[in-house]
Design an enzyme around this catalytic site. Structure first.
Site, PDB file in Angstrom:
ATOM      1  NE  ARG A 264      -3.712  -2.231  -0.256  1.00  0.00           N
ATOM      2  CZ  ARG A 264      -4.130  -2.861  -1.335  1.00  0.00           C
ATOM      3  NH1 ARG A 264      -3.569  -2.605  -2.504  1.00  0.00           N
ATOM      4  NH2 ARG A 264      -5.097  -3.740  -1.273  1.00  0.00           N
TER       5      ARG A 264
ATOM      6  CG  ASP B 238      -5.687  -2.564   2.192  1.00  0.00           C
ATOM      7  OD1 ASP B 238      -4.574  -2.655   2.763  1.00  0.00           O
ATOM      8  OD2 ASP B 238      -6.217  -3.495   1.566  1.00  0.00           O
TER       9      ASP B 238
ATOM     10  CB  SER C 277     -12.437 -10.058  -1.405  1.00  0.00           C
ATOM     11  OG  SER C 277     -11.484  -9.017  -1.371  1.00  0.00           O
TER      12      SER C 277
HETATM   13  N1  ARG Z   1      -5.910  -8.537   6.047  1.00  0.00           N
HETATM   14  C1  ARG Z   1      -4.830  -8.239   5.189  1.00  0.00           C
HETATM   15  C2  ARG Z   1      -4.232  -6.893   5.497  1.00  0.00           C
HETATM   16  O1  ARG Z   1      -4.869  -6.094   6.106  1.00  0.00           O
HETATM   17  C3  ARG Z   1      -5.162  -8.366   3.734  1.00  0.00           C
HETATM   18  C4  ARG Z   1      -6.310  -7.581   3.196  1.00  0.00           C
HETATM   19  C5  ARG Z   1      -6.397  -7.820   1.723  1.00  0.00           C
HETATM   20  N2  ARG Z   1      -7.648  -7.672   1.095  1.00  0.00           N
HETATM   21  C6  ARG Z   1      -8.351  -8.647   0.472  1.00  0.00           C
HETATM   22  N3  ARG Z   1      -9.239  -8.285  -0.379  1.00  0.00           N
HETATM   23  N4  ARG Z   1      -8.157  -9.902   0.672  1.00  0.00           N
HETATM   24  O2  ARG Z   1      -3.111  -6.628   5.157  1.00  0.00           O
END
Ligand code: ARG
Length: 401
Positions: free
Chosen positions: A95, A124, A176
Site C-alpha cells: 500500500r 487499507d 476477495s
Molecule cells: N488482512 C490483510 C491486510 O490487512 C489483507 C487484506 C487484503 N484484502 C483482500 N481483499 N483480501 O493486510
C-alpha cells in the site's frame, strides 16, 4: 469553473471502474487512473482499455516491481517482520508504494485530489490515507466506497452497463483477492466462517500439501548483507528470484496460512494467505542469522521485528520511526552473508544446511570430542557469580525445604 482533477488508484476491477466514472458524474471531475504492477499474476493488459471506457483522461500503468522488492520487501525480509508472528504482510507493504505512485502522478498531472477503492472497515484505507498524508498533506482524498449509494455488486454492475463499461464476464468468484509478488490474501465467501476449512478453490497459486510431490525439493540461497542474491547457484535479481521461489514453493504446497488477525480498526478477521516465496526467504534468512548474529543483537532484533511489523501493518511506513528501525536493521545485516540450503516437502520448509564466512559457530568450542578447547573450569566461577543474586534472595526469604 475549472474541473477538479483526481488521480484514482485503479486496479481495473469492478469497484475502481465504478469509482472512475462516479467521480466524473457526481463531482464533475477529470479522472486520471494509476495502476501499479507489484508482480500480481492478474493480467494488466485489458486495464488500459477499460480505464478509457470508464472515461479516464489519462491512464498510467507502472511496473513498480523492482522498487517494491528493493525498497520495501528487502527491508521486511532483513527485519524478519511477520504481523502477529505469522503474516508476511504482502498487502500491507504494497500500500505505501501504491500511495507513493498515486501521489507522484497527482503531482505530475497537477491534480488536487486522489481517490482509492478501499472500504470503510479495512486496514487499507488507513495505509493509503496515512501514506498520502505523509507524502502530500495538501492533497484531498476521496474514498467513494465509504460514501456512495451502491449497496451491492449487482448495483455496481448495472451502473457499468448503463455507462458502457465492460464488466468481466468471468464466473462469479466468491472471494476477495489481493495479490502481489510477496503473497496473496484471500477473504470472503465461506472463509468468513472461522470453523470452515478453506475449500481447494480458495487457493490461487499453491497446491495442497497432499498433492505436492512425494520427493523433497532442495533449494540453495546465497545472501549478501541479508539480501538474497543467488538461487541454486545462479545470480539473480530480486524480482526474478522471488517469482522463481513462488513457483517452486507453490508446487510444494509451501506458504499457506489461515489466520484470525487483529485489524487496526478493531475487528478480528479471518484471512487466508499464500506466500510461498516470502515463507522460504524469511525462513532461510532467519536460519542464516542464527549462525551469524551475536546473541544479544539477535534477541534484541526479534523485539524490533515485532514493532516493525506492527508499524507496517498499521500504515506507518513513511515515518521517522520506520527509517530509524531500518538503520538499526541495516547495521545488523552487515555480517548476514552466506549460504542456506532448505528442503521443501509437502508444505514444510526445513533447514538442510548453512555456512557463512561470518559464521560465529566454532566447532572447537562446541564439540564434545577431544578437540574441545572450551575451558570447563572457568564455568565454576561464572556460575558462582551469575547465581549470586538468586542465592542471596533465597537465603534471606525462602524457608528451608
Ligand atoms: N488482512 C490483510 C491486510 O490487512 C489483507 C487484506 C487484503 N484484502 C483482500 N481483499 N483480501 O493486510
Amino acid at each position: 469553473m475549472k474541473r477538479e482533477r483526481i488521480a484514482v488508484a485503479y486496479s481495473g476491477g469492478l469497484d475502481t471502474s465504478v469509482i472512475a466514472k462516479w467521480l466524473q458524474e457526481t463531482h464533475n471531475a477529470e479522472v486520471i487512473t494509476v495502476t501499479g504492477n507489484l508482480g500480481q499474476k492478474k493480467e494488466l493488459t485489458g486495464v488500459k482499455a477499460k480505464a478509457v471506457k470508464s472515461g479516464a483522461k489519462k491512464v498510467y500503468i507502472q511496473d513498480l516491481q523492482k522498487e517494491f522488492v528493493t525498497d520495501y520487501l528487502w527491508p521486511v525480509l532483513k527485519a524478519g517482520a511477520l504481523y502477529e508472528h505469522t503474516y508476511p504482510m504482502a498487502t500491507a507493504i504494497g500500500r505505501p508504494l501504491l500511495a507513493k505512485a498515486l501521489v507522484d502522478v497527482a503531482r505530475k498531472e497537477k491534480c488536487t485530489a486522489v481517490a482509492h477503492g478501499c472500504t470503510g472497515k479495512g486496514n487499507d484505507q488507513v495505509r493509503f490515507e496515512v501514506s498520502i498524508a505523509a507524502l502530500a498533506p495538501d492533497l484531498k482524498v476521496y474514498a467513494p466506497l465509504r460514501e456512495w449509494e451502491f449497496k451491492s455488486r449487482e448495483e455496481e454492475i448495472a451502473y457499468c452497463e448503463k455507462h458502457g463499461i465492460p464488466v468481466a464476464a468471468t464466473k462469479k468468484n466468491p472471494y476477495s483477492i489481493d495479490e502481489n509478488i510477496w503473497g496473496t490474501a484471500i477473504e470472503c465467501g465461506v472463509l468468513e466462517d472461522p470453523m470452515a476449512e478453506p475449500p481447494t478453490d480458495a487457493y490461487q497459486h499453491t497446491v495442497s500439501p497432499e498433492d505436492a510431490p512425494d520427493k523433497p525439493t532442495y533449494v540453495n540461497i546465497d545472501f549478501a548483507q541479508g539480501i538474497p542474491v543467488a538461487l541454486n547457484g545462479k545470480k539473480m535479481d530480486g524480482v526474478s528470484l522471488i517469482h522463481a521461489l513462488n513457483e517452486i514453493g507453490g508446487a510444494n504446497g509451501i506458504g499457506r496460512l489461515d489466520l484470525i488477525e487483529n485489524r487496526l480498526v478493531g475487528i478480528k478477521s479471518r484471512e487466508v494467505y499464500e506466500a510461498p516465496g516470502a515463507t522460504i526467504l524469511l525462513f532461510a534468512h532467519r536460519e542464516l542469522e542464527r549462525l551469524t548474529l551475536d546473541k544479544e543483537t539477535m534477541h534484541y532484533k526479534a523485539k524490533m521485528a515485532n514493532d516493525y511489523a506492527n508499524l507496517i501493518y498499521n500504515g506507518l511506513w513513511f515515518t521517522p520511526l520506520r527509517e530509524a528501525i531500518d538503520a538499526f536493521v541495516n547495521v545488523t545485516q552487515q555480517t548476514v552473508n552466506g549460504h542456506v540450503r532448505v528442503k521443501l516437502y509437502k508444505g514444510n520448509v526445513e533447514i538442510a544446511g548453512r555456512k557463512s564466512p561470518n559464521s560465529l559457530y566454532d566447532t572447537k568450542l562446541a564439540t564434545y570430542t577431544e578437540e574441545d578447547s572450551f575451558d570447563h573450569k572457568s564455568s565454576i566461577g561464572f556460575i558462582k557469580i551469575y547465581g549470586l543474586p538468586v542465592k542471596t534472595f533465597a537465603e534471606v526469604n525462602r524457608k528451608r525445604r
